[in-house]
Scaffold this active site. Structure first.
Site, PDB file in Angstrom:
ATOM      1  N   ASP A 109       0.875  -1.233  -0.100  1.00 34.15           N
ATOM      2  CA  ASP A 109      -0.029   0.044   0.063  1.00 34.15           C
ATOM      3  C   ASP A 109       0.862   1.087  -0.058  1.00 34.15           C
ATOM      4  O   ASP A 109       0.514   2.003  -0.757  1.00 34.15           O
ATOM      5  CB  ASP A 109      -0.914  -0.156   1.115  1.00 34.15           C
ATOM      6  CG  ASP A 109      -1.654   1.282   1.558  1.00 34.15           C
ATOM      7  OD1 ASP A 109      -2.201   1.747   0.417  1.00 34.15           O
ATOM      8  OD2 ASP A 109      -2.163   1.696   2.437  1.00 34.15           O
ATOM      9  N   CYS A 110       1.908   1.187   0.800  1.00 30.74           N
ATOM     10  CA  CYS A 110       2.785   2.315   0.878  1.00 30.74           C
ATOM     11  C   CYS A 110       3.519   2.678  -0.567  1.00 30.74           C
ATOM     12  O   CYS A 110       3.815   3.676  -1.045  1.00 30.74           O
ATOM     13  CB  CYS A 110       3.786   1.957   2.321  1.00 30.74           C
ATOM     14  SG  CYS A 110       5.285   3.539   2.197  1.00 30.74           S
TER      15      CYS A 110
END
Length: 241
Positions: free
Chosen positions: A116-117
């Site tokens: 996600d990052c």
């Protein structure tokens, strides 16, 4: 003998006797002697030592220079050109930890948390040029990091048959993530949320195992490092309508 000595004494003191003169020629008047030239002292002023000059610095790179993908680079042992950035091998993400089998150490949720990052970092880099306001940055990035957008991009990959069988298996593994984001799941739906999480799981997995493949995947999704526009967001909006 006495007579000869007396004769010489008389001759010496005789008033008409002339003194004998010895003529000595100087050494430099001898025609056979070599003439030695005496160097004259120089009147020229000594030059001061040269001060080393600093070479002129090249002009600073522009935004286009920094964010354009360079086709030039070194060639590795296999004859393949390495992508470079500002003279260094192109590796703009932090080096991942050396993990040979991520699935044996981490859960799918852990890889999705990492993915996600990384996904959002690609999105932020994509819209970073040309310069925009912070509000416009956030607006454009949020359009591509929400679950609905990730679901559409995943369907794009599947429709283009871009993924390998191993990568599809990672997607199936990532769909079973249990999350506490109830509001997001209610807004997007459980199916959409699970598919978006599976894409994040795949991104986290490729970051740990194959960075080159990760770059190819994100480029296939439309993320670039050059001057960009709202191409990804516009395509997704047209799909929503």
């Amino acid at each position: 003998m006495a007579t000869a000595a007396a004769t010489m004494a008389v001759a010496t003191h005789h008033p008409r006797a002339r003194p004998r003169l010895r003529v000595c020629a100087a050494w430099d008047m001898n025609p056979g002697a070599a003439t030695v030239a005496v160097p004259k002292p120089s009147k020229a002023k000594a030059k001061p030592p040269a001060i080393p000059t600093t070479p002129a610095r090249p002009p600073p790179p522009t935004h286009a220079d920094l964010f354009a993908r360079s086709s030039e680079g070194q060639v590795d042992a296999g004859g393949v050109k390495k992508s470079t950035y500002m003279g260094f091998e192109k590796w703009w993400l932090p080096p991942p930890p050396e993990v040979k089998k991520p699935r044996s150490l981490y859960s799918a949720a852990s890889l999705a948390y990492l993915g996600d990052c990384i996904y959002e970092l690609y999105a932020r880099r994509h819209f970073f040029f040309p310069p925009l306001s912070i509000n416009e940055y956030n607006k454009r990035v949020m359009d591509v990091v929400k679950c609905e957008s990730q679901d559409l991009l995943l369907n794009k990959l599947l429709g283009e048959d871009f993924l390998t069988e191993e990568e599809r298996d990672i997607l199936r593994w990532g769909r079973n993530i249990v999350s506490s984001k109830t509001r997001t799941r209610k807004r997007a739906g459980i199916a959409v949320y699970n598919r978006a999480s599976s894409l994040e799981t795949l991104i986290g997995y490729l970051y740990l195992t194959n960075f080159k493949r990760l770059e190819q995947l994100m480029f296939q999704l439309g993320f670039t490092s050059g001057a960009s526009s709202q191409h990804i967001a516009d395509e997704l909006r047209s799909s929503f309508q």
